[in-house]
Scaffold this motif. Structure first.
Motif, mmCIF file in Angstrom:
data_model
loop_
_atom_site.group_PDB
_atom_site.id
_atom_site.type_symbol
_atom_site.label_atom_id
_atom_site.label_comp_id
_atom_site.label_asym_id
_atom_site.label_seq_id
_atom_site.Cartn_x
_atom_site.Cartn_y
_atom_site.Cartn_z
ATOM 1 N N MET A 1 0.851 -1.172 0.000
ATOM 2 C CA MET A 1 0.000 0.000 0.000
ATOM 3 C C MET A 1 0.900 1.240 0.000
ATOM 4 N N PRO A 2 0.840 2.043 -1.039
ATOM 5 C CA PRO A 2 1.647 3.260 -1.039
ATOM 6 C C PRO A 2 1.086 4.284 -0.055
ATOM 7 N N VAL A 3 1.980 4.979 0.614
ATOM 8 C CA VAL A 3 1.578 5.994 1.577
ATOM 9 C C VAL A 3 1.965 7.355 1.020
ATOM 10 N N HIS A 4 1.057 8.288 1.100
ATOM 11 C CA HIS A 4 1.358 9.644 0.669
ATOM 12 C C HIS A 4 2.426 10.226 1.583
ATOM 13 N N SER A 5 3.261 11.070 1.029
ATOM 14 C CA SER A 5 4.370 11.625 1.807
ATOM 15 C C SER A 5 3.879 12.395 3.037
ATOM 16 N N GLU A 6 2.725 13.038 2.928
ATOM 17 C CA GLU A 6 2.187 13.762 4.086
ATOM 18 C C GLU A 6 1.778 12.806 5.195
ATOM 19 N N THR A 7 1.225 11.673 4.825
ATOM 20 C CA THR A 7 0.841 10.666 5.822
ATOM 21 C C THR A 7 2.081 10.097 6.488
ATOM 22 N N GLU A 8 3.093 9.797 5.687
ATOM 23 C CA GLU A 8 4.340 9.271 6.247
ATOM 24 C C GLU A 8 4.982 10.299 7.178
ATOM 25 N N LYS A 9 4.967 11.541 6.785
ATOM 26 C CA LYS A 9 5.523 12.611 7.619
ATOM 27 C C LYS A 9 4.753 12.714 8.938
ATOM 28 N N PHE A 10 3.419 12.620 8.861
ATOM 29 C CA PHE A 10 2.586 12.689 10.061
ATOM 30 C C PHE A 10 2.914 11.543 11.015
ATOM 31 N N TYR A 38 -0.728 -0.799 8.283
ATOM 32 C CA TYR A 38 -0.242 -0.524 6.927
ATOM 33 C C TYR A 38 -0.570 -1.670 5.975
ATOM 34 N N GLY A 39 -0.436 -2.898 6.478
ATOM 35 C CA GLY A 39 -0.699 -4.058 5.626
ATOM 36 C C GLY A 39 0.548 -4.503 4.892
ATOM 37 N N TYR A 40 0.372 -4.917 3.643
ATOM 38 C CA TYR A 40 1.498 -5.416 2.859
ATOM 39 C C TYR A 40 2.589 -4.350 2.785
ATOM 40 N N GLY A 41 3.806 -4.720 3.164
ATOM 41 C CA GLY A 41 4.908 -3.774 3.194
ATOM 42 C C GLY A 41 5.008 -3.004 4.498
ATOM 43 N N GLY A 42 4.118 -3.316 5.427
ATOM 44 C CA GLY A 42 4.051 -2.579 6.682
ATOM 45 C C GLY A 42 5.256 -2.757 7.579
ATOM 46 N N ILE A 43 5.842 -3.933 7.562
ATOM 47 C CA ILE A 43 7.011 -4.153 8.415
ATOM 48 C C ILE A 43 8.157 -3.256 7.957
ATOM 49 N N ALA A 44 8.412 -3.223 6.661
ATOM 50 C CA ALA A 44 9.470 -2.355 6.130
ATOM 51 C C ALA A 44 9.155 -0.886 6.411
ATOM 52 N N ILE A 49 10.100 4.090 9.608
ATOM 53 C CA ILE A 49 9.484 5.181 10.376
ATOM 54 C C ILE A 49 9.946 5.179 11.837
ATOM 55 N N CYS A 50 9.969 4.005 12.440
ATOM 56 C CA CYS A 50 10.238 3.899 13.873
ATOM 57 C C CYS A 50 11.697 3.587 14.190
ATOM 58 N N ASN A 51 12.503 3.403 13.141
ATOM 59 C CA ASN A 51 13.924 3.113 13.324
ATOM 60 C C ASN A 51 14.133 1.909 14.252
ATOM 61 N N LYS A 52 13.383 0.860 13.977
ATOM 62 C CA LYS A 52 13.468 -0.370 14.764
ATOM 63 C C LYS A 52 13.973 -1.502 13.868
ATOM 64 N N ALA A 53 14.529 -2.514 14.474
ATOM 65 C CA ALA A 53 14.928 -3.707 13.734
ATOM 66 C C ALA A 53 13.681 -4.462 13.283
ATOM 67 N N ARG A 54 13.806 -5.179 12.182
ATOM 68 C CA ARG A 54 12.677 -5.959 11.650
ATOM 69 C C ARG A 54 12.127 -6.912 12.713
ATOM 70 N N ASN A 55 13.012 -7.593 13.432
ATOM 71 C CA ASN A 55 12.574 -8.540 14.473
ATOM 72 C C ASN A 55 11.771 -7.837 15.559
ATOM 73 N N THR A 56 12.146 -6.607 15.877
ATOM 74 C CA THR A 56 11.436 -5.837 16.899
ATOM 75 C C THR A 56 10.030 -5.493 16.432
ATOM 76 N N VAL A 57 9.894 -5.103 15.174
ATOM 77 C CA VAL A 57 8.567 -4.779 14.628
ATOM 78 C C VAL A 57 7.691 -6.029 14.602
ATOM 79 N N VAL A 58 8.258 -7.144 14.182
ATOM 80 C CA VAL A 58 7.498 -8.402 14.155
ATOM 81 C C VAL A 58 7.051 -8.774 15.569
ATOM 82 N N ALA A 59 7.936 -8.598 16.542
ATOM 83 C CA ALA A 59 7.567 -8.868 17.942
ATOM 84 C C ALA A 59 6.470 -7.914 18.398
#
Length: 78
Positions: A1-10, A38-44, A49-59
């Motif tokens: 799902m593409p996110v608009h730059s304003e949404t990503e900034k928010f 976010y859905g598909y692509g949400g982990i990346a 956005i949150c500057n977290k490791a992939r494993n941390t987001v999955v957890a």
């Protein structure tokens, strides 16, 4: 799902302002919720956005699915 730059900034600004008030588990759950919503692509997306490791987001996704909202509030009161 593409996110608009304003949404990503928010979302980035929301996380940056909220994160100093969160402990590690709450921060992980926030990142997991961002990814889950976010859905598909949400982990990346949440990793970026949150500057977290992939494993941390999955957890964080797992934690958010296991925790009832009332339990989350009680955990934040400790």
């Amino acid at each position: 799902m593409p996110v608009h730059s304003e949404t990503e900034k928010f979302i980035t600004q929301l996380y940056e302002r909220l994160n100093p008030f969160l402990d590690e588990k709450q921060s992980r759950i926030f990142a997991g919720l961002v990814a889950d919503i976010y859905g598909y692509g949400g982990i990346a997306f949440a990793v970026r956005i949150c500057n977290k490791a992939r494993n941390t987001v999955v957890a964080g996704i797992k934690d958010s699915h296991e925790l009832h909202p009332k339990e989350f509030l009680e955990a934040t009161e400790q």
